[in-house]
Write an enzyme that holds these catalytic residues in place. Sequence first.
Site, PDB file in Angstrom:
ATOM      1  N   SER A 128       1.002  -0.984  -0.324  1.00 60.30           N
ATOM      2  CA  SER A 128       0.310   0.184   0.072  1.00 60.30           C
ATOM      3  C   SER A 128       0.958   1.272   0.052  1.00 60.30           C
ATOM      4  CB  SER A 128      -0.677   0.010   0.965  1.00 60.30           C
ATOM      5  OG  SER A 128      -1.387   1.067   1.092  1.00 60.30           O
ATOM      6  N   LYS A 183      -4.610  -6.816   3.380  1.00 64.92           N
ATOM      7  CA  LYS A 183      -4.004  -5.684   2.545  1.00 64.92           C
ATOM      8  C   LYS A 183      -5.423  -5.346   1.836  1.00 64.92           C
ATOM      9  CE  LYS A 183      -3.281  -2.487  -0.264  1.00 64.92           C
ATOM     10  NZ  LYS A 183      -3.502  -2.659  -1.718  1.00 64.92           N
ATOM     11  N   HIS A 186      -7.659  -3.438   5.350  1.00 64.78           N
ATOM     12  CA  HIS A 186      -6.812  -1.800   4.557  1.00 64.78           C
ATOM     13  C   HIS A 186      -7.546  -0.711   3.970  1.00 64.78           C
ATOM     14  CE1 HIS A 186      -4.809   0.735   2.460  1.00 64.78           C
ATOM     15  NE2 HIS A 186      -3.824   1.290   3.840  1.00 64.78           N
ATOM     16  N   ASN A 187      -7.910  -1.458   2.943  1.00 59.44           N
ATOM     17  CA  ASN A 187      -8.763  -0.704   1.704  1.00 59.44           C
ATOM     18  C   ASN A 187      -9.965  -0.412   2.306  1.00 59.44           C
ATOM     19  OD1 ASN A 187      -5.933  -0.922  -0.017  1.00 59.44           O
ATOM     20  ND2 ASN A 187      -7.535  -1.609  -1.283  1.00 59.44           N
ATOM     21  N   GLU A 190      -9.669   2.413   4.760  1.00 61.32           N
ATOM     22  CA  GLU A 190      -9.626   3.500   3.651  1.00 61.32           C
ATOM     23  C   GLU A 190     -10.986   4.278   3.323  1.00 61.32           C
ATOM     24  OE1 GLU A 190      -6.581   2.910   0.967  1.00 61.32           O
ATOM     25  OE2 GLU A 190      -7.622   3.768  -0.229  1.00 61.32           O
TER      26      GLU A 190
HETATM   27  P1  NBP Z   1      -1.280  -2.531 -14.158  1.00 60.12           P
HETATM   28  O1  NBP Z   1      -2.397  -3.314 -12.781  1.00 60.12           O
HETATM   29  O2  NBP Z   1      -2.037  -1.436 -14.782  1.00 60.12           O
HETATM   30  O3  NBP Z   1      -0.110  -3.533 -14.818  1.00 60.12           O
HETATM   31  C1  NBP Z   1       0.540  -2.645 -15.843  1.00 60.12           C
HETATM   32  C2  NBP Z   1       1.450  -4.235 -16.136  1.00 60.12           C
HETATM   33  O4  NBP Z   1       1.021  -5.788 -16.056  1.00 60.12           O
HETATM   34  C3  NBP Z   1       2.569  -4.505 -17.135  1.00 60.12           C
HETATM   35  O5  NBP Z   1       4.024  -4.458 -16.478  1.00 60.12           O
HETATM   36  C4  NBP Z   1       2.092  -5.262 -18.152  1.00 60.12           C
HETATM   37  O6  NBP Z   1       2.393  -5.971 -19.279  1.00 60.12           O
HETATM   38  C5  NBP Z   1       1.670  -6.654 -17.625  1.00 60.12           C
HETATM   39  N1  NBP Z   1       0.919  -7.193 -17.597  1.00 60.12           N
HETATM   40  C6  NBP Z   1      -0.488  -7.790 -18.705  1.00 60.12           C
HETATM   41 BR1  NBP Z   1      -1.677  -5.927 -18.359  1.00 60.12          BR
HETATM   42  N2  NBP Z   1      -1.552  -8.190 -18.769  1.00 60.12           N
HETATM   43  C7  NBP Z   1       0.277  -9.304 -18.862  1.00 60.12           C
HETATM   44  C8  NBP Z   1       0.090 -11.241 -19.307  1.00 60.12           C
HETATM   45  N3  NBP Z   1      -0.450 -11.510 -19.192  1.00 60.12           N
HETATM   46  N4  NBP Z   1       1.738 -11.291 -18.734  1.00 60.12           N
HETATM   47  C9  NBP Z   1       3.207 -10.586 -18.519  1.00 60.12           C
HETATM   48  N5  NBP Z   1       2.552  -9.075 -17.601  1.00 60.12           N
HETATM   49  C10 NBP Z   1       1.445  -8.889 -17.802  1.00 60.12           C
HETATM   50  O7  NBP Z   1       0.212  -1.968 -13.113  1.00 60.12           O
HETATM   51  P2  NBP Z   1       0.409  -1.066 -11.817  1.00 60.12           P
HETATM   52  O8  NBP Z   1      -0.424   0.290 -11.561  1.00 60.12           O
HETATM   53  O9  NBP Z   1       1.993  -0.391 -11.692  1.00 60.12           O
HETATM   54  O10 NBP Z   1      -0.173  -1.626 -11.326  1.00 60.12           O
HETATM   55  C11 NBP Z   1       0.792  -3.490 -10.650  1.00 60.12           C
HETATM   56  C12 NBP Z   1       0.090  -4.403  -9.397  1.00 60.12           C
HETATM   57  O11 NBP Z   1       0.242  -3.521  -8.406  1.00 60.12           O
HETATM   58  C13 NBP Z   1      -1.503  -4.588  -9.986  1.00 60.12           C
HETATM   59  O12 NBP Z   1      -2.256  -5.573  -9.574  1.00 60.12           O
HETATM   60  C14 NBP Z   1      -2.461  -3.341  -8.849  1.00 60.12           C
HETATM   61  O13 NBP Z   1      -3.683  -3.529  -8.727  1.00 60.12           O
HETATM   62  C15 NBP Z   1      -0.770  -3.200  -7.729  1.00 60.12           C
HETATM   63  N6  NBP Z   1      -1.260  -1.990  -7.165  1.00 60.12           N
HETATM   64  C16 NBP Z   1      -0.904  -0.740  -7.372  1.00 60.12           C
HETATM   65  C17 NBP Z   1      -1.377   0.232  -6.524  1.00 60.12           C
HETATM   66  C18 NBP Z   1      -1.047   1.693  -7.680  1.00 60.12           C
HETATM   67  O14 NBP Z   1      -1.466   2.757  -7.009  1.00 60.12           O
HETATM   68  N7  NBP Z   1      -1.370   1.880  -8.774  1.00 60.12           N
HETATM   69  C19 NBP Z   1      -1.312  -0.007  -5.373  1.00 60.12           C
HETATM   70  C20 NBP Z   1      -0.631  -1.059  -4.984  1.00 60.12           C
HETATM   71  C21 NBP Z   1      -0.973  -2.174  -5.575  1.00 60.12           C
HETATM   72  P3  NBP Z   1       3.147  -4.977 -19.942  1.00 60.12           P
HETATM   73  O15 NBP Z   1       4.090  -3.524 -19.794  1.00 60.12           O
HETATM   74  O16 NBP Z   1       4.186  -5.663 -21.034  1.00 60.12           O
HETATM   75  O17 NBP Z   1       1.855  -4.902 -21.176  1.00 60.12           O
END
Ligand code: NBP
Length: 477
Positions: A128, A183, A186-187, A190
């Site tokens: 988080s 987690k 937590h959300n 939130e």
């Molecule tokens: P995203 O959730 O937008 O995911 C994008 C990533 O997933 C890229 O690296 C993409 O690769 C990869 N991907 C996908 Br889409 N399909 C795939 C597949 N079939 N095989 C391999 N790779 C694949 O990214 P994010 O916002 O950085 O979040 C990452 C994780 O962290 C998520 O689970 C999210 O829920 C969690 N999270 C996010 C936050 C936040 O604030 N954003 C906070 C806490 C947790 P590519 O580049 O090749 O398309």
Amino acid sequence: STAQIGVTGLAVMGRNLARNFARNGYTVAVHNRTPARMHALVEEFGGEGEFVACESAKDFVAALERPRRLVVMVKAGEPTDAVIQEFAPLLEPGDMIIDGGNAHFADTRRRERDLREQGIHFVGMGVSGGEEGALNGPSIMPGGPKESYDSLGPMLEKISAKAADGSPCVSHVGPDGAGHFVKMVHNGIEYADMQLIGEAYQLLRDVAGYSPAEIAEIFRTWNQGRLDSYLIEITAEVLSHVDAETGKPFVDVVVDQAEQKGTGRWTVQIALDLGVPVSGIAEAVFARSLSGHAALREASRGLAGPKAKPLSEAEARAFADRVEQALYASKIVSYTQGFHEIDAARGEYGWDIDLGAVSALWRGGCIIRAAFLDRIRAAYDARPDLPSLLSDTTFAQEIADAQDDWREVLVAATRQGVPTPGFAAALAYYDALRAERLPAALTQGQRDYFGAHTYRRVDRDGSFHTLWGGDRSETSA
Ligand code: NBP
């Protein structure tokens, strides 16, 4: 093999987490399905530390020291399964796959079970703090096999947020899906925190008549006291912001329809399955969903409501103090409900989660970080088997001191027609828990009447049924 840890999935979260490891002196193998993202990271931030650029899954696995520690930061759901399917055949017993995405804990349980058969340690890790946290120190909630924490823990402790007392906001939460479960809650909390703050704002605006800028100042004052928290702090920032284009308060130019990604909803869905009354969190989820029903709201705009009754300056000031009490008391109830859900999951899934340790994890890095969490920690430290946070003498006393104001705020809200589902649900929960008798007795009577569902008596053991259609005599069921 030179890298101590690897990160695959280099969108905002993965990229920042990889940089965080590198900045802390670890050699980080980096990999992404589309290699361009990986090259961009190394090109732009390669100077921050040691990165090993890996084009293929094979290169990535080969770059990692054994036991391998492979962090997956891809979109939750099918992408996570796809990545596991790709990497698992390349790994050896004792290696670790660490899923830092927002996975549903039931998926984490399934994945952990499947990988355990292969001797791979699967760590479902809640993270988080958004992208800023991932880079500078998130709150980290790792589950999975305890032994995985022996080698992974020290690295996570280095990159995690630190609480005010310097301790890292990470510890092993519990087996399999426990980390992602915590987690999720937590959300949910939130959502509830944000809803309560929203209601406080609306009351200060509609009942007390303050402007957004004045309310921002009130929140700044509250942030100096027991409500000191990240969410209160950013609320003041958002409320004091003025739209450059129109000169209006920013909050007045934003469409009032709240969105959600789903973790709050999961918290409520699972609570329903576990039979845990998380009414405040549920109201927060429903409030967001109601806000999005634009057509329904438009159609209802002409419905009758009370006339506004302006307050004098002194009355408004006194009212603001009462709202602070109502907000604080309702917040205690939200956390009580969230911790009840975690407690119920301990029983349901056999997890040995330490509730005090969970509150300590949330003291820094995450969205609900707050001074308040030290108090929860202290409550569980003082009494680890606390049946509910409301049983803690300090919290009980604070609510006792707040309750008159809390009730007055709800009276004012009702009189003026300001919706306060969060405050109201919290007070109803509090009153229901402390009630001598609940109408559940009547409910049982009704159920026995129409469905012969039986009831228990207060004065002797057993199940009973009244012959409602006959002579109304009682039978032992
Ligand atoms: P995203 O959730 O937008 O995911 C994008 C990533 O997933 C890229 O690296 C993409 O690769 C990869 N991907 C996908 Br889409 N399909 C795939 C597949 N079939 N095989 C391999 N790779 C694949 O990214 P994010 O916002 O950085 O979040 C990452 C994780 O962290 C998520 O689970 C999210 O829920 C969690 N999270 C996010 C936050 C936040 O604030 N954003 C906070 C806490 C947790 P590519 O580049 O090749 O398309």
